[in-house]
Design a protein around this motif. Structure first.
Motif, PDB file in Angstrom:
ATOM      1  N   GLY A 245       0.807  -1.210   0.000  1.00 28.57           N
ATOM      2  CA  GLY A 245       0.000   0.000   0.000  1.00 28.57           C
ATOM      3  C   GLY A 245       0.841   1.261   0.000  1.00 28.57           C
ATOM      4  O   GLY A 245       0.542   2.227  -0.717  1.00 28.57           O
ATOM      5  N   ALA A 246       1.917   1.248   0.818  1.00 30.14           N
ATOM      6  CA  ALA A 246       2.779   2.431   0.887  1.00 30.14           C
ATOM      7  C   ALA A 246       3.463   2.700  -0.447  1.00 30.14           C
ATOM      8  O   ALA A 246       3.514   3.840  -0.919  1.00 30.14           O
ATOM      9  CB  ALA A 246       3.822   2.238   1.988  1.00 30.14           C
ATOM     10  N   PHE A 247       3.985   1.645  -1.074  1.00 33.21           N
ATOM     11  CA  PHE A 247       4.664   1.845  -2.347  1.00 33.21           C
ATOM     12  C   PHE A 247       3.694   2.193  -3.466  1.00 33.21           C
ATOM     13  O   PHE A 247       4.047   2.940  -4.391  1.00 33.21           O
ATOM     14  CB  PHE A 247       5.486   0.617  -2.719  1.00 33.21           C
ATOM     15  CG  PHE A 247       6.844   0.606  -2.103  1.00 33.21           C
ATOM     16  CD1 PHE A 247       7.825   1.483  -2.541  1.00 33.21           C
ATOM     17  CD2 PHE A 247       7.147  -0.251  -1.062  1.00 33.21           C
ATOM     18  CE1 PHE A 247       9.080   1.498  -1.959  1.00 33.21           C
ATOM     19  CE2 PHE A 247       8.405  -0.244  -0.484  1.00 33.21           C
ATOM     20  CZ  PHE A 247       9.380   0.632  -0.929  1.00 33.21           C
ATOM     21  N   ALA A 248       2.476   1.659  -3.412  1.00 36.18           N
ATOM     22  CA  ALA A 248       1.489   2.033  -4.419  1.00 36.18           C
ATOM     23  C   ALA A 248       1.177   3.528  -4.332  1.00 36.18           C
ATOM     24  O   ALA A 248       1.120   4.227  -5.354  1.00 36.18           O
ATOM     25  CB  ALA A 248       0.217   1.203  -4.233  1.00 36.18           C
ATOM     26  N   LEU A 272      -4.553   1.965  -0.317  1.00 34.60           N
ATOM     27  CA  LEU A 272      -5.403   1.169   0.561  1.00 34.60           C
ATOM     28  C   LEU A 272      -5.923  -0.075  -0.151  1.00 34.60           C
ATOM     29  O   LEU A 272      -5.882  -1.190   0.396  1.00 34.60           O
ATOM     30  CB  LEU A 272      -6.571   2.022   1.062  1.00 34.60           C
ATOM     31  CG  LEU A 272      -7.576   1.329   2.000  1.00 34.60           C
ATOM     32  CD1 LEU A 272      -6.876   0.871   3.282  1.00 34.60           C
ATOM     33  CD2 LEU A 272      -8.741   2.258   2.317  1.00 34.60           C
ATOM     34  N   VAL A 273      -6.402   0.097  -1.390  1.00 38.07           N
ATOM     35  CA  VAL A 273      -6.955  -1.036  -2.145  1.00 38.07           C
ATOM     36  C   VAL A 273      -5.871  -2.082  -2.421  1.00 38.07           C
ATOM     37  O   VAL A 273      -6.066  -3.280  -2.180  1.00 38.07           O
ATOM     38  CB  VAL A 273      -7.597  -0.543  -3.458  1.00 38.07           C
ATOM     39  CG1 VAL A 273      -7.981  -1.725  -4.348  1.00 38.07           C
ATOM     40  CG2 VAL A 273      -8.814   0.312  -3.161  1.00 38.07           C
ATOM     41  N   LEU A 274      -4.729  -1.649  -2.920  1.00 41.12           N
ATOM     42  CA  LEU A 274      -3.658  -2.596  -3.229  1.00 41.12           C
ATOM     43  C   LEU A 274      -3.070  -3.218  -1.967  1.00 41.12           C
ATOM     44  O   LEU A 274      -2.669  -4.389  -1.961  1.00 41.12           O
ATOM     45  CB  LEU A 274      -2.558  -1.901  -4.034  1.00 41.12           C
ATOM     46  CG  LEU A 274      -2.896  -1.610  -5.500  1.00 41.12           C
ATOM     47  CD1 LEU A 274      -1.742  -0.893  -6.173  1.00 41.12           C
ATOM     48  CD2 LEU A 274      -3.207  -2.897  -6.251  1.00 41.12           C
ATOM     49  N   GLY A 275      -3.020  -2.447  -0.887  1.00 47.35           N
ATOM     50  CA  GLY A 275      -2.521  -2.990   0.367  1.00 47.35           C
ATOM     51  C   GLY A 275      -3.411  -4.103   0.903  1.00 47.35           C
ATOM     52  O   GLY A 275      -2.918  -5.161   1.320  1.00 47.35           O
ATOM     53  N   LEU A 280      -4.440 -10.006   1.659  1.00 47.84           N
ATOM     54  CA  LEU A 280      -5.255 -11.210   1.466  1.00 47.84           C
ATOM     55  C   LEU A 280      -4.518 -12.249   0.617  1.00 47.84           C
ATOM     56  O   LEU A 280      -4.617 -13.457   0.875  1.00 47.84           O
ATOM     57  CB  LEU A 280      -6.580 -10.836   0.788  1.00 47.84           C
ATOM     58  CG  LEU A 280      -7.524  -9.960   1.629  1.00 47.84           C
ATOM     59  CD1 LEU A 280      -8.722  -9.518   0.790  1.00 47.84           C
ATOM     60  CD2 LEU A 280      -7.991 -10.713   2.869  1.00 47.84           C
ATOM     61  N   LEU A 281      -3.756 -11.787  -0.388  1.00 43.09           N
ATOM     62  CA  LEU A 281      -3.027 -12.704  -1.250  1.00 43.09           C
ATOM     63  C   LEU A 281      -1.838 -13.325  -0.537  1.00 43.09           C
ATOM     64  O   LEU A 281      -1.473 -14.488  -0.784  1.00 43.09           O
ATOM     65  CB  LEU A 281      -2.556 -11.960  -2.509  1.00 43.09           C
ATOM     66  CG  LEU A 281      -1.792 -12.770  -3.558  1.00 43.09           C
ATOM     67  CD1 LEU A 281      -2.702 -13.828  -4.165  1.00 43.09           C
ATOM     68  CD2 LEU A 281      -1.234 -11.853  -4.642  1.00 43.09           C
ATOM     69  N   THR A 282      -1.222 -12.570   0.365  1.00 44.63           N
ATOM     70  CA  THR A 282       0.015 -13.022   1.014  1.00 44.63           C
ATOM     71  C   THR A 282      -0.239 -14.030   2.130  1.00 44.63           C
ATOM     72  O   THR A 282       0.619 -14.880   2.406  1.00 44.63           O
ATOM     73  CB  THR A 282       0.787 -11.804   1.571  1.00 44.63           C
ATOM     74  OG1 THR A 282       0.980 -10.846   0.543  1.00 44.63           O
ATOM     75  CG2 THR A 282       2.158 -12.218   2.093  1.00 44.63           C
ATOM     76  N   MET A 283      -1.385 -13.946   2.767  1.00 44.63           N
ATOM     77  CA  MET A 283      -1.638 -14.838   3.911  1.00 44.63           C
ATOM     78  C   MET A 283      -1.458 -16.320   3.581  1.00 44.63           C
ATOM     79  O   MET A 283      -0.697 -17.020   4.275  1.00 44.63           O
ATOM     80  CB  MET A 283      -3.043 -14.578   4.471  1.00 44.63           C
ATOM     81  CG  MET A 283      -3.122 -13.357   5.370  1.00 44.63           C
ATOM     82  SD  MET A 283      -4.650 -13.306   6.352  1.00 44.63           S
ATOM     83  CE  MET A 283      -5.861 -13.052   5.058  1.00 44.63           C
TER      84      MET A 283
END
Length: 493
Positions: A245-248, A272-275, A280-283
């Motif tokens: 999110g921060a880098f996006a 926020l959306v990408l974070g 969810l993808l990383t879990m």
């Protein structure tokens, strides 16, 4: 058995060959730096020749050729000094080899400069001087030439002494000094200079505080838990989501200006959306990767390795998109003034100027970057993937916070400040654990001052050298720029 004359002869020959080998090794050691300087000189000369071929019929073509040569020299120095801030922590944490870091940084910096480099920059470096105060076109050109050369010389000197400095601040100092020499102190926008001076303190303190805060979170929530792996399954996806999110948001604000103009609110929504999506993808990925891992810190380092590499690559892309444009701004100003005979406040950066910046950074990084990469990555304080990840994350978040507050910050100061913040937090944390342990045993800390100084986790000599270089960057570049302007103006009068 006595030695025969033949045996003595072979021994003498072996001794002589050994001496010759030592001489060859010594010669190679001494000549190695000369190879890098030779390749850099070839790049600078080729840049000047290319400018002469393409701009032979250009008005003031000699000036443009000289400016291209100085721009190539400046780009080499950016690669040698500035890029170390992005790759140093990853190399110091052993997440990347030196060769891998150089390849990734060269690709990402060049891509950032060429694909997302800002179209428009202030020709006098963010309004440092008023172009209308400079009497003539030639005075303006010499002022920009002096600023470019003085900034390059200062960054070169800083690299030699092993101090990572801000290339943008070097250009700002150069422009200020040349502006004062050309039009007096009244030409300088002093309120703007005041905010830049404030950033000397704001950038490293903010970067260090955010990096220390994330390290405190990792220590308390993951490292010092009884079940480190279970804690990591919960918190590593959250930290990776924060990074995404921060880098996006960071790249939306700083790296996509050429494609689309994005304000802070939209950048935060994108982040926020990408974070959330990354979290969810990383879990499940972290859960799968952590299966069968031992309950020790070495396992945690493995989980942070790939996110750290990705963060270093993204920082390099954003740096190429943002800071390189600022550094070649004076070159674009010289080309514009030579073509239009006017000193405008803003100009478009020609594509060939961005190419010089991109290729120069790659060559400078490859030839001279390892020295500063080692300095930032391992010589200030000891880093592991978790600590280095905190540094990279703080760099992105600090830029967003500073943009929101309207504060001018330096990416160099933020990254190095993050390294300092991690190191000083570790000193405080270990000292507190020692005191609490002794207090629990009813003992008093009687450690001699010499032993306490020896156990410091941040090398004070490097700390003082870097801070001193930061403080004198603007005045040193300004002084050199003023001297160079007087010389150019006198020689061409």
């Amino acid at each position: 058995m006595s030695e025969t004359p033949d045996t003595n002869q072979w021994k003498t020959l072996d001794t002589d060959l050994g001496r010759i080998s030592q001489i060859e090794y010594a010669t190679a050691f001494v000549s190695r730096p000369l190879v890098g300087m030779g390749i850099a000189l070839v790049f600078i000369v080729l840049t000047g020749l290319a400018a002469g071929v393409f701009f032979g019929s250009f008005p003031n073509n000699t000036v443009v050729i000289a400016a291209a040569v100085f721009g190539a020299y400046m780009a080499l120095n950016i690669g040698a000094n500035d890029v170390a801030n992005n790759m140093g922590p990853a190399v110091g944490a052993n997440a990347l080899s030196m060769g891998g870091a150089i390849v990734i940084a060269a690709i990402c910096e060049s891509a950032g400069a060429l694909l997302a480099g800002g179209d428009v920059v202030s020709t006098i470096s963010k309004g440092i001087i008023d172009p209308t105060s400079v009497a003539t076109e030639s005075a303006f050109i010499w002022a920009m030439m002096a600023a470019l050369l003085s900034a390059a010389l200062w960054v070169n000197l800083a690299t030699r002494i092993g101090a990572p400095v801000s290339t943008t601040h070097s250009v700002v100092g150069g422009v200020m000094g040349a502006g004062i020499a050309a039009a007096g102190f009244g030409a300088v926008n002093w309120p703007t200079m005041g905010t830049i001076a404030a950033s000397w303190v704001i950038s490293p303190v903010l970067g260090g505080a955010i990096a220390a805060a994330f390290l405190a979170l990792i220590n308390t929530r993951i490292i010092y838990r009884d079940d480190k792996i279970s804690a990591a399954r919960v918190w590593v996806p959250i930290l990776v989501g924060i990074m995404a999110g921060a880098f996006a948001a960071y790249l939306s604000l700083k790296g996509l200006k050429r494609v689309i103009e994005i304000d802070m609110a939209h950048a935060l929504v994108i982040g926020l959306v990408l974070g959330l999506g990354t979290w969810l993808l990383t879990m499940p990925l972290i859960r799968r990767k952590s299966e069968g891992m031992e309950n020790r810190n070495r396992s945690l380092k493995t989980l942070f390795g790939l996110p750290l590499i990705l963060s270093a690559a993204l920082l390099s892309f954003a740096h190429g998109a943002n800071d390189v444009a600022n550094a070649v701004g004076p070159l674009a100003a010289i080309v514009h003034a030579s073509e239009t005979h006017a000193a405008a406040g803003e100009v478009a950066i020609p594509p060939w100027v961005m190419v010089i910046g991109a290729f120069g950074i790659s060559f400078g990084l490859f030839l001279f970057g390892p020295k500063l990469i080692r300095m930032v990555g391992s010589q200030i304080t000891k880093l592991d993937p978790m600590r280095a990840y905190c540094v990279a994350l703080s760099a992105a978040i600090t830029v967003i916070v500073a943009s929101w507050l309207g504060l001018p910050v330096s990416s160099t100061h933020i990254a190095v400040g993050g390294v300092f913040g991690v190191g000083f937090f570790r000193e405080w944390y270990m000292e507190r654990r020692l005191r609490n342990g002794l207090a629990a045993q009813g003992k008093v800390d009687r450690m001699p001052p010499e032993e306490r100084a020896r156990r410091k986790l941040v090398r004070r000599s490097h700390f003082m050298t870097i801070v001193a270089a930061w403080v004198i960057t603007v005045p040193a570049a300004a002084l050199m720029s003023a001297v160079i302007f007087y010389l150019l103006d006198t020689l061409t009068a």
